[in-house]
Design an enzyme around this catalytic site. Sequence first.
Site, mmCIF file in Angstrom:
data_model
loop_
_atom_site.group_PDB
_atom_site.id
_atom_site.type_symbol
_atom_site.label_atom_id
_atom_site.label_comp_id
_atom_site.label_asym_id
_atom_site.label_seq_id
_atom_site.Cartn_x
_atom_site.Cartn_y
_atom_site.Cartn_z
ATOM 1 N N SER A 1 0.807 -1.234 0.000
ATOM 2 C CA SER A 1 0.000 0.000 0.000
ATOM 3 C C SER A 1 0.830 1.269 0.000
ATOM 4 O O SER A 1 0.332 2.352 0.312
ATOM 5 C CB SER A 1 -0.963 0.008 1.193
ATOM 6 N N GLY B 1 0.081 3.227 -5.711
ATOM 7 C CA GLY B 1 -0.885 2.620 -6.605
ATOM 8 C C GLY B 1 -2.203 2.239 -5.982
ATOM 9 O O GLY B 1 -2.777 2.948 -5.150
ATOM 10 N N TYR C 1 1.885 -14.995 -14.263
ATOM 11 C CA TYR C 1 1.099 -13.981 -13.539
ATOM 12 C C TYR C 1 -0.380 -14.338 -13.558
ATOM 13 O O TYR C 1 -1.067 -14.279 -12.531
ATOM 14 C CB TYR C 1 1.329 -12.616 -14.169
#
Length: 266
Positions: free
Chosen positions: A15, A18, A155
């Site tokens: 955090s 973005g 991914y």
Amino acid sequence: MDMKLTGKRALVTGSSAGLGQAIAEALAREGVTVVVHGRNEARAGAVADRIVAEGGRAEVAVGDLSTDQGAGAVADEALSGGTIDILVNNAGAYDQLGWTEATPEVWADTYQTNVLSGVRMIRSLVPRMRASGWGRVIQIGGGLAVQPKSAQPHYNASLAARHNLAVSLARELKGSGITSNTVAPGAILTEAVRDLLWQIAPAHGWGDTWEEIERAAAESWVPNDAGRFGRPEEIAPAVVYLASPLADYISGAMLRVDGGTVRCVG
């Protein structure tokens, strides 16, 4: 609307920038004490300072969640201020590698960062949620989990694992007062994504202005019904809702916030 979150404590992994930053700030505005996490202390501290400057409450936990030692240090720091009621597993990484370049070692590293990092935090924080009889675990997934492309196979698969483990965890937590859900964003315009689009736009002939580039990329690269990329501030409210007591009856669910990228029925 009062989301009834005042007094809760949350850890939002990844955090310090973005999407994770937007989620942390949105939770803080609802009265949540947010533990800002990142691997860079200065960046995480800057986000926490911004939250405090706006009247919120924030703490900082720094560490690499892809290792047992780093994840343990983050959990210890987060719990030092009290039980974590809300865990948002947002931390992760991606690259532009395809099947040829993505070696088994790359796959393994991706799973450490994108999947096992979340598992480590769940194992560290959920037992205290059980003891208190209330909690929220939210995975940040993505549309590529259910509608993968040929690129970034490692991914895509790591996102699918996030979605899957969230449902398994929901079954495990049945009757505990803890829910487990996934928020699945589409293509989100973070600073890193914007930089990437500017870099590759000339090769694709997407135009010269940002408006042209975003419109063309949203049409040919990540087609969706909104015709644009999403913003972090559009994803954060979905997380806030699932984190709130208003979502007590939602568990094992996937909430897509993707502009219509994924097309499915049911």
